[in-house]
Each structure stands twice: as C-alpha cells, then as structure tokens.
Scaffold this motif. Sequence first.
Motif, PDB file in Angstrom:
ATOM      1  N   ILE A 111      -5.012   2.400  -5.120  1.00 16.38           N
ATOM      2  CA  ILE A 111      -5.472   1.066  -5.513  1.00 16.38           C
ATOM      3  C   ILE A 111      -4.426   0.044  -5.091  1.00 16.38           C
ATOM      4  O   ILE A 111      -4.744  -0.989  -4.481  1.00 16.38           O
ATOM      5  CB  ILE A 111      -5.728   0.999  -7.039  1.00 16.38           C
ATOM      6  N   LYS A 112      -3.164   0.368  -5.362  1.00 13.95           N
ATOM      7  CA  LYS A 112      -2.073  -0.545  -4.981  1.00 13.95           C
ATOM      8  C   LYS A 112      -2.034  -0.743  -3.470  1.00 13.95           C
ATOM      9  O   LYS A 112      -1.859  -1.852  -2.978  1.00 13.95           O
ATOM     10  CB  LYS A 112      -0.738   0.016  -5.472  1.00 13.95           C
ATOM     11  N   GLN A 113      -2.238   0.360  -2.745  1.00  9.83           N
ATOM     12  CA  GLN A 113      -2.217   0.310  -1.281  1.00  9.83           C
ATOM     13  C   GLN A 113      -3.333  -0.593  -0.757  1.00  9.83           C
ATOM     14  O   GLN A 113      -3.117  -1.404   0.155  1.00  9.83           O
ATOM     15  CB  GLN A 113      -2.384   1.733  -0.746  1.00  9.83           C
ATOM     16  N   ALA A 114      -4.531  -0.458  -1.356  1.00  4.30           N
ATOM     17  CA  ALA A 114      -5.667  -1.264  -0.924  1.00  4.30           C
ATOM     18  C   ALA A 114      -5.394  -2.747  -1.206  1.00  4.30           C
ATOM     19  O   ALA A 114      -5.617  -3.606  -0.346  1.00  4.30           O
ATOM     20  CB  ALA A 114      -6.938  -0.816  -1.636  1.00  4.30           C
ATOM     21  N   VAL A 115      -4.877  -3.023  -2.412  1.00  3.49           N
ATOM     22  CA  VAL A 115      -4.585  -4.408  -2.785  1.00  3.49           C
ATOM     23  C   VAL A 115      -3.545  -5.000  -1.837  1.00  3.49           C
ATOM     24  O   VAL A 115      -3.683  -6.135  -1.356  1.00  3.49           O
ATOM     25  CB  VAL A 115      -4.110  -4.481  -4.252  1.00  3.49           C
ATOM     26  N   ALA A 116      -2.524  -4.179  -1.510  1.00  3.14           N
ATOM     27  CA  ALA A 116      -1.479  -4.639  -0.597  1.00  3.14           C
ATOM     28  C   ALA A 116      -2.061  -4.926   0.782  1.00  3.14           C
ATOM     29  O   ALA A 116      -1.575  -5.796   1.504  1.00  3.14           O
ATOM     30  CB  ALA A 116      -0.374  -3.590  -0.504  1.00  3.14           C
ATOM     31  N   ALA A 117      -3.113  -4.194   1.147  1.00  2.00           N
ATOM     32  CA  ALA A 117      -3.740  -4.393   2.450  1.00  2.00           C
ATOM     33  C   ALA A 117      -4.740  -5.554   2.424  1.00  2.00           C
ATOM     34  O   ALA A 117      -5.441  -5.796   3.403  1.00  2.00           O
ATOM     35  CB  ALA A 117      -4.441  -3.107   2.896  1.00  2.00           C
ATOM     36  N   GLY A 118      -4.807  -6.242   1.305  1.00  2.00           N
ATOM     37  CA  GLY A 118      -5.675  -7.413   1.209  1.00  2.00           C
ATOM     38  C   GLY A 118      -7.109  -7.095   0.833  1.00  2.00           C
ATOM     39  O   GLY A 118      -7.988  -7.952   0.957  1.00  2.00           O
TER      40      GLY A 118
END
Lengths: 332, 348
Positions: A111-118
Amino acid sequence: MRLTSKARSLLAGAAALGLLALAWSPAPARAEDKPMTIAFVSGPLNDSFFPPLYQGAQDAAKALGVRLHYIPIDEADIEATSARTMQVAIAQKPDAIVVGDFVTSVVDPYIKQAVAAGIPVYVNQSGQDQWKADGAFGFVGQQGPEVGRVAAERLAGAGAKDILCVINVPGNPYLQAICKGLAEKVQQLGIKSSNLELPTADSTDQAKVSRDIGAYLQSHKSIDGVFTENAAVGTAATAAVDAAGLGGKVHVATMEISRIALEQIQNGKIDFLVNEQPYLDGYFGVVFAAFYAKFGLAPVGVVATGPSIVDKTNIAKILKVFDTYPNVIGSK
Amino acid sequence: MSSAGTSNGRGGGAAAPPAAGAVRRMVMQALLRPEAGGVASAVLVFAFFAVFAGENGFLSPLGTANWLDSAADLGIVAVAVGMLMIGGEFDLSVGSVVGAASMIVAICMGYFALDPWVGIVLAFAFAGLVGLVNGLLVIRTRLPSFIVTLATMLMVMGGMLGVAIALTGSSSLSATPSGLAKLLFAAKFREFHVSILQWIVLSTLATYAMHRTVFGNWVYATGGNAQTARLAGVPVARVKVILFICASLAAALSGVNETLSFQNGNITLGAQYVFTGIAAAVIGGVLLTGGYGSPVGTMFGSVTYGIVSLGVFYLGWNSDLANFFIGLLLLLAVLANHRLRELAMGRR
C-alpha cells in the motif's frame, strides 16, 4: 436560428449527456479517450462471501463508466498471493487501487509503495487499524473483532453460557480476529467460549464439517452456543445440533447469508445472521476510489458497512430483496 | 472382517497344499492379501478411539453414524480412484469434478428451478466427459496422468467458476431436493446417510469387477506392466479410459450427494479428495506404482481415514492439534500396515 421545442429539449439532453461524459472523462493530463481504471484486490469468487462484493464493485463501475480490474487472492496461499496481487495491481498503473487488507504485515508495504508511486489506495473490508498509517485515503468495511463482540453479546442475550466459535478457513487472520473479539466480549460477560479450527481437508466439505461440529458438541457437553463464519458452516452446525438432539438447547448464529440460512431464521434453528453487507464493500469501494481519483473527494475516516444483524424482526424485508436481486444480499 | 471377494487378481489364488498347520497357513495367506493392511489399520484406529473417546460419544449410535458417513463419502470417490491407481494412473481432477457437479445441480435446480433430474443427469454427463477427456489425453499424449489431470483439474475448476459467475453471479447456490432424487441421494435413517449404502454397493460391484471378470484382470495387467499387457492382447487404452470415466462419475455422485443433502451447491466442494482419495487407497494397500491393491482394501482405507479424521473431535482435546493427530495417526496406521505386509511376505 429558431429551434422547435422538441429540438431544443433534444439539444439540452445532449448537452447534459456531454456534461456527464465530461465529468467522467479522465483527468485532463491523461489521454482523453481512456476511461478511468480501478484495480480491486480482494478475495476469490469461489468463497461465497465475495460474489456479492464483486457484484457491488461491477455495478458501481458500470454506473460510473470506469474500468474495473478485479484481482482475486488465493485463500489457500493467502500471504504469497496477497503480495503478488498487489504487485500486479501496482504494475497496471491504475487510477486508484481498492484493496482488502487481510494480511496487514504482507499488504501494508505494498500500500505504501503504491501511494509512493502516486496511485491512491482505498482500503476495503479488512485493515481498519492500518489504513491511515499506510497512507491510504479511507476505509470502507467492518472491524473483525467488532463482529465477534456483537455475536457474543447477542448469543449471551439468548441465554448461551459456553460459546463455540468455528473458524472454517484455518489460519485466516480475519476470521481468527472475529473469534478473538468474541472471546474478549465473552470474558467481559463472565461466560465461556472456545474455538474450533476446522482441519484444512474438511473446510470445503459441508457434510464433514457438520460431523466435526457434532463430534465436538458430543464431547463438550456444556456448549450451548455456536457461532460460525460462513452460512454453509452455519447450516452445517444446525444439522449437527439436530442430529445430536440438541435443538432448543444450543443456539446457533452465523455470519453471511444464504437462502437456507434465511429459512432457518424463520423456523428458529438459527438465532441471527451477521450481515457483513459485502455488496456495499464493493460498491462503495469503487465509488469512493473513483471520486477520490477524479475529484480528490472522499468520506472522512471509516465508513462502516457492518456488522448489521438479520433476525426475525427484519427477515421479511431481507428475504424479499434476497429473492428479487441476486447477489446483492447473497447468492440465490 | 472382509467378506466380499475370495480371490484377488494377483497371486491370491496360489493354493497352499493341504497339510498340518493348515490354519496357520490360512492366516498367513489372509495376511498376504492386499487388503490385510487396510483391515489392520482400521481395527487399530477403531480400538484407539474406542478406548480414548468411547466415553465422549465415539461409540454411540450417532458417533458410529458419523464415522461411517465420513468413510462412505470418501469411500465412494476412493474406490474408483483406487481402481484407477491399480490400473497405473492418477486422477487429481476428481475434487474439481465434485465441485463442478455440485454447481451444475445447484444452477439447474436452485437458480433456474428446473426438475432435479436435469441437473443430476447433466452433472453425470459432464463428469463422464471430463473422464473421457482425461483418459484420451493421457493415452494420446503419453504424458504422466499426474500432470494431465492437474491441468484438467484447474480447467474444470476455473471453467466452472466462470460459467457459474456468468450465469448466476455466484459460486454458492441453494438447491432443495424432493421425491426420488431426495430418496436416492439425500435420504437418511437417523444419521446414517444413504451414501453408506451407495458406498457398499459400489465397493461390491468394484470387487466383483476386479476379481471375477476379465476386465479386472486387464486392470491389474495394465497397471503391472502396460507394455507386456499390450503384447498379451489387453486393450490397455480402453481399460484406462474406462477407469478415468469411473473415477469422474464417482466424483459426480459425491457432489450430487452432498449438494442435495445440505441443500447447497458450492464450487469448492470436494477439494480435499485430491489427497484423501489417494490416501484412502494407499492406506488400503494400493501401490502408488500400480498393479496391486483391491477395492476391499480401499474400503478399509476409507474407514481408517473416516475414523481418524472424525475421531480426533471425540477425544475432547485441544482441537488446534486436530490436524497434527490426523497426520500422526495416519502415519502410524500406514506404518503398521506396511510392517504387517513385510512380516507376511518374509515368512512366506
């Protein structure tokens, strides 16, 4: 140029349609003809909980004209597939991701990775304690322990003093959390409870599940309440209670709704059903994600879809909707 | 214990010369039969639970019905799977056929409100087709049946889910039977289900077919050495295809039984048979390499598994360890079974 009133209303209609189309066209920065895409990572459709959720997600996607990618995890390999499905979702670069955060330790980093990817992420059904820290923009669903607490309270209210909580998918953290909530509430109430985790080989075999529960009841005679986590297990439990001649002594309640379970509410074999309203999980999941991706608007905090209760007081309405709209409340 | 079948296609007919110590020789000969180990395992686990769980209801009529029902449900599938294994092949797709048959019945009956027999006939027809395809694929491609049926298992499972979702939007549907269909597939006397009767009939038929007909000899020959069997004029391909079809049909029967008994069809039904069907056959003395074993043995293998998998809940112990005890007791049962055969062979 003069227009007839008919032509004018046609034009107005067309303009309204155009506005609607504009409202739902993708963000200006993206290609004009590409509809919004939402990746929805959730449970497999062979688990009877999920078809109504899928139906809700599809209905919302249709109403909004967004493209829905439903990516199911495999419950037999829940951790690895929870990771893999999120990787697939992120790789698709959707406009938003809706995810059922069943195994928080595995899913949270993604989830964090997706959020970081915008990519905005909306957490659905499970993960109520984690979504905020992960950077997701909201949560729709229910809290597992709360389901257990409500069940314990109602079974105790019906007179149960020793409740058996049956876990039908061994090792599923969400289902375990529900029995844990039940155990906590039971302790507060000063009564007893125990868990029965069904063997993996039996969990898909209704007949064997019924006999397992029956055997457990025979060897633990003080049990007078049974709570199960899906409708097929619930009706297997009532069959076990009937077979052991314990009807009237052992109260049965279950999560999820099926035709047979509803009939057993009517004839008193089941005390109540916990309606998790999965259709709303799916529908609101897609609506909120689409609104957020498009407008940056979202309900603040948690939108609770459960636990809602079906018992003799509201069975008439539920039964009618169940028969009229397949997969909104449960499968026919 | 074993009443059915007096000769087994492999060596059982080798007559001992009548002499002193004939009783002893008869005992030794009984121990050499392929089902001896299965019978021993069943007696062993029954004794164990009678002692440790007898007072908790294991020996009560309900307890007895419970383990017999469990053994019957498994045994219906296992007897056909066992015959296929004797014929030298595996079928991993039986579990998915159980679920598919269940869904076909539920879709026809529960969703479209058709006559129960439409769904039942379609379910068996579909199962027969899957068996035919399994058999033909194995024969034509010469790939191991392990891989071929793994592929068809996934295809049946996924295909059926797709069809079910497309037609009904669901993977779990209710189906309430009536009339003859209910009598044949869902009747029960107290808690003794009609599946026990089906199991006994099927096992008897299988025993007759394996030990009293040419077909039975063909099956043993095919599983023993297909090459030699072919040279000896055994229609190996036909034998295998028939065995695959039988396995699928048995799976369909199990799916129909369970769907009508519990008035609910579910696509995941039967998933356990991938393991337990093979396990019951092996406990009952069927060799994984083929050519050896018997339907009676498989019957007692199913009894062993039925008793163990249910008995743990009568122990009144911590149920978290149920899986552990099922595994442990099965291991002990198979070890005892194996040791018995070694002893018997060694003394011959």
